[in-house]
Structure formats: C-alpha cells, structure tokens
Design a protein around this motif. Structure first.
Motif, short mmCIF file in Angstrom:
data_model
loop_
_atom_site.label_atom_id
_atom_site.label_comp_id
_atom_site.label_asym_id
_atom_site.label_seq_id
_atom_site.Cartn_x
_atom_site.Cartn_y
_atom_site.Cartn_z
N LEU A 146 -47.98 17.75 23.28
CA LEU A 146 -47.13 16.83 24.03
C LEU A 146 -46.38 15.90 23.08
O LEU A 146 -46.99 15.22 22.26
N ILE A 147 -45.06 15.86 23.20
CA ILE A 147 -44.27 14.85 22.49
C ILE A 147 -44.07 13.70 23.48
O ILE A 147 -43.30 13.80 24.44
N GLY A 148 -44.79 12.61 23.26
CA GLY A 148 -44.82 11.52 24.23
C GLY A 148 -44.23 10.23 23.70
O GLY A 148 -43.62 10.18 22.64
N GLY A 149 -44.42 9.17 24.48
CA GLY A 149 -43.97 7.85 24.11
C GLY A 149 -42.56 7.51 24.57
O GLY A 149 -42.01 6.47 24.20
N MET A 150 -41.97 8.36 25.44
CA MET A 150 -40.57 8.15 25.84
C MET A 150 -40.40 8.10 27.36
O MET A 150 -39.78 8.96 27.94
N SER A 151 -40.96 7.12 28.01
CA SER A 151 -41.78 6.03 27.53
C SER A 151 -43.27 6.40 27.67
O SER A 151 -43.59 7.41 28.28
N ALA A 158 -28.15 13.18 16.22
CA ALA A 158 -28.62 13.98 15.08
C ALA A 158 -29.95 13.45 14.57
O ALA A 158 -30.89 14.23 14.32
N GLU A 159 -30.06 12.14 14.41
CA GLU A 159 -31.32 11.57 13.94
C GLU A 159 -32.40 11.70 15.00
O GLU A 159 -33.57 11.96 14.69
N MET A 195 -34.50 13.84 26.44
CA MET A 195 -34.62 14.42 25.11
C MET A 195 -34.67 15.95 25.12
O MET A 195 -34.81 16.59 24.08
N HIS A 196 -34.51 16.54 26.31
CA HIS A 196 -34.27 17.98 26.36
C HIS A 196 -32.85 18.31 25.94
O HIS A 196 -32.49 19.50 25.87
N LYS A 197 -32.06 17.30 25.66
CA LYS A 197 -30.73 17.50 25.07
C LYS A 197 -30.84 18.34 23.79
O LYS A 197 -29.95 19.13 23.47
N MET A 198 -31.95 18.15 23.06
CA MET A 198 -32.13 18.90 21.81
C MET A 198 -33.24 19.94 21.94
O MET A 198 -33.84 20.35 20.94
N ALA A 199 -33.50 20.41 23.15
CA ALA A 199 -34.58 21.38 23.36
C ALA A 199 -34.35 22.66 22.55
O ALA A 199 -35.29 23.22 21.98
N SER A 251 -47.03 10.69 19.79
CA SER A 251 -46.31 9.67 20.53
C SER A 251 -45.38 8.91 19.60
O SER A 251 -45.82 8.32 18.60
N VAL A 252 -44.09 8.93 19.91
CA VAL A 252 -43.09 8.26 19.07
C VAL A 252 -42.93 6.80 19.49
O VAL A 252 -43.45 6.37 20.52
N ASP A 253 -42.20 6.04 18.69
CA ASP A 253 -41.86 4.65 19.02
C ASP A 253 -40.59 4.69 19.86
O ASP A 253 -39.50 5.00 19.36
N PHE A 254 -40.70 4.36 21.14
CA PHE A 254 -39.57 4.50 22.04
C PHE A 254 -38.42 3.56 21.69
O PHE A 254 -37.26 3.86 21.97
N HIS A 255 -38.72 2.42 21.08
CA HIS A 255 -37.64 1.51 20.69
C HIS A 255 -36.67 2.22 19.74
O HIS A 255 -35.44 2.10 19.87
N GLU A 256 -37.24 2.98 18.82
CA GLU A 256 -36.40 3.73 17.87
C GLU A 256 -35.57 4.78 18.59
O GLU A 256 -34.37 4.93 18.33
N ILE A 257 -36.20 5.50 19.50
CA ILE A 257 -35.50 6.54 20.25
C ILE A 257 -34.40 5.94 21.11
O ILE A 257 -33.26 6.43 21.13
N LYS A 258 -34.72 4.89 21.84
CA LYS A 258 -33.75 4.22 22.72
C LYS A 258 -32.53 3.74 21.93
O LYS A 258 -31.39 3.89 22.37
N THR A 259 -32.78 3.17 20.76
CA THR A 259 -31.69 2.69 19.92
C THR A 259 -30.78 3.83 19.49
O THR A 259 -29.53 3.74 19.58
N LEU A 260 -31.37 4.93 19.07
CA LEU A 260 -30.57 6.09 18.64
C LEU A 260 -29.77 6.67 19.81
O LEU A 260 -28.60 7.06 19.64
N GLN A 261 -30.39 6.72 20.99
CA GLN A 261 -29.69 7.23 22.18
C GLN A 261 -28.43 6.43 22.45
O GLN A 261 -27.34 6.99 22.66
N HIS A 262 -28.58 5.12 22.48
CA HIS A 262 -27.45 4.27 22.86
C HIS A 262 -26.44 4.10 21.74
O HIS A 262 -25.30 3.69 21.99
N GLN A 263 -26.82 4.43 20.51
CA GLN A 263 -25.86 4.48 19.40
C GLN A 263 -25.12 5.81 19.38
O GLN A 263 -24.13 5.96 18.66
#
Length: 230
Positions: free
Chosen positions: A6-11, A58-59, A86-90, A42-54
């Motif tokens: 499981l790739i979790g943490g989102m959220s 790619a990152e 995040m299935h955008k990059m499935a 489980s990833v840090d969702f703050h990092e993911i959210k920031t990348l999404q809205h930027q």
C-alpha cells in the motif's frame, strides 16, 4: 495469501480506511483470526499536496515510483495506490515495478458496468475531475459517460477535500453543499455518483443519496483483497 503493498499517507485519514477495509474483507473471506498480509509505505502528504498544486507532477511521479519500488523490494506482491488523484502516474508506476498494480478506476468501473449504469457523476479533486487520466479511462476502457460539476462547484468539492476532509474535519454544512452538487448532477442525467476521492467517503454515504454511490476506497480495497486471495 499474497502480500498487499500500500502506498499510503495521501491522506492518512483514508489510508486508515484502506487498512480497516482490507482486514475486514480478509476476515470475511477466510474467517477466524485471519488478517491481511500487507506492507504500507506512507508518504508525507504535505510534500505531495505542494507538488500537486505547483503542477510538479514529475517529482510527484518520482515519489510514487520510489514508494512502489520500496514495497516490491520489501516483499509486496501487488501495489495499491491509496488515493484517486495519484493514479495520474499509475502507468509510470506500473512500468517501474514487476508486480501488478490494482487500478482504482478499474475496481470502480467494473462494478458500475456490472450494475448496468452508463452515465455517472464524478466527484474528486480538481485534478481528477478536470484532467483526462481518470475520466478518460472510465470512458475509453469501460464505455461510461462521465459528467462533473461546473467550475464553481468543482472548486467547492476540491477545497472541502483539502481544507477539511484530508485534515479529518467533518462538517455538516459541507455535506449539504456536496449533496446539492450531487442533486444538480442528477438533474443532468447522472444515474450514479463516483466518490472519486478516497476522503469523500468520510462525508458522503449511500444513505445520503437517492442514486447509487460508488465508494472508490472500499471498492479498491476489496479488489486488492480479492487479488491477494485468488
């Protein structure tokens, strides 16, 4: 029993539901004291959210690929990305590992098609509602007609996800706003609604709607168990 990765943490709010549903379904299938063999990165969702809205997809893709590879190296037999957006990059994740990825849109669409529904409303993040990686898969692979809220309502749905649901905030006023948006989509011919963000199930359930509700979190988690046991 295969080991579910499981790739979790989102959220983590919805990742908690994944873990619960997966183990409940294993117990239902096997009985007794059975529970799921699983690994979660489980990833840090703050990092993911920031990348999404930027718009730095790619990152974000690199993070998803690294997460999947870590799970595979740790013994996972399949990959589950515990979020719709995040299935955008499935596809990129699938290409980077040698184990199967269970796609959340497929888990959902299979049930919709089985139920004979053709026109569905999709709620989710703005990325999921507006970009083609999700809607396109539903229409091209499964022949579904997908409609989404208007621009103003898409913003409402998106903001409630990030500002409330991802933080574990459940607001009755927000629920009523969602239900109004769903009712508007029913007026446009929607036969069912897809809760296309794994947090929306914290706010909306079948009991709230007059048309069928497809909870992507539950359908995805159950698909993972079915694959792991079969």
């Amino acid at each position: 029993m295969k080991t579910i990765g499981l790739i979790g943490g989102m959220s983590w709010e919805s990742s908690l539901l994944y873990y619960q549903i997966i183990n409940q379904h294993v117990k239902k299938r096997l009985g007794g004291h059975h529970s799921a063999k699983s690994l979660m990165y489980s990833v840090d969702f703050h990092e993911i959210k920031t990348l999404q809205h930027q718009g730095n997809w790619a990152e974000a893709t690199n993070i998803m690929i690294e997460s999947a590879q870590k799970l595979e190296k740790s013994g996972a037999d399949l990959i589950v990305i515990c979020t719709n957006t995040m299935h955008k990059m499935a596809h990129e994740v699938e290409e980077a590992v040698s184990i199967p990825l269970i796609h959340i849109a497929d888990s959902t669409a299979n049930e919709i098609v089985k139920d004979g529904i053709q026109k569905v409303a999709l709620l989710g993040t703005a990325f999921t509602m507006e970009q083609d990686f999700y809607k396109g898969r539903l229409s091209e692979k499964f022949g579904l007609e997908v409609i989404v809220p208007n621009e103003v309502d898409r913003s409402v749905v998106h903001d409630i996800i990030y500002q409330e649901l991802c933080l574990g905030i459940i607001n009755e006023e927000s629920k009523q706003m969602y239900l109004k948006i769903i009712n508007d989509l029913i007026q446009q011919g929607a036969e069912a609604v897809i809760l296309g963000c794994t947090e929306i199930t914290l706010l909306i359930s079948q009991d709230d709607c007059v048309i069928p509700v497809y909870d992507t979190t539950r359908l995805h988690a159950v698909s993972a168990v079915d694959f792991a046991l079969n």
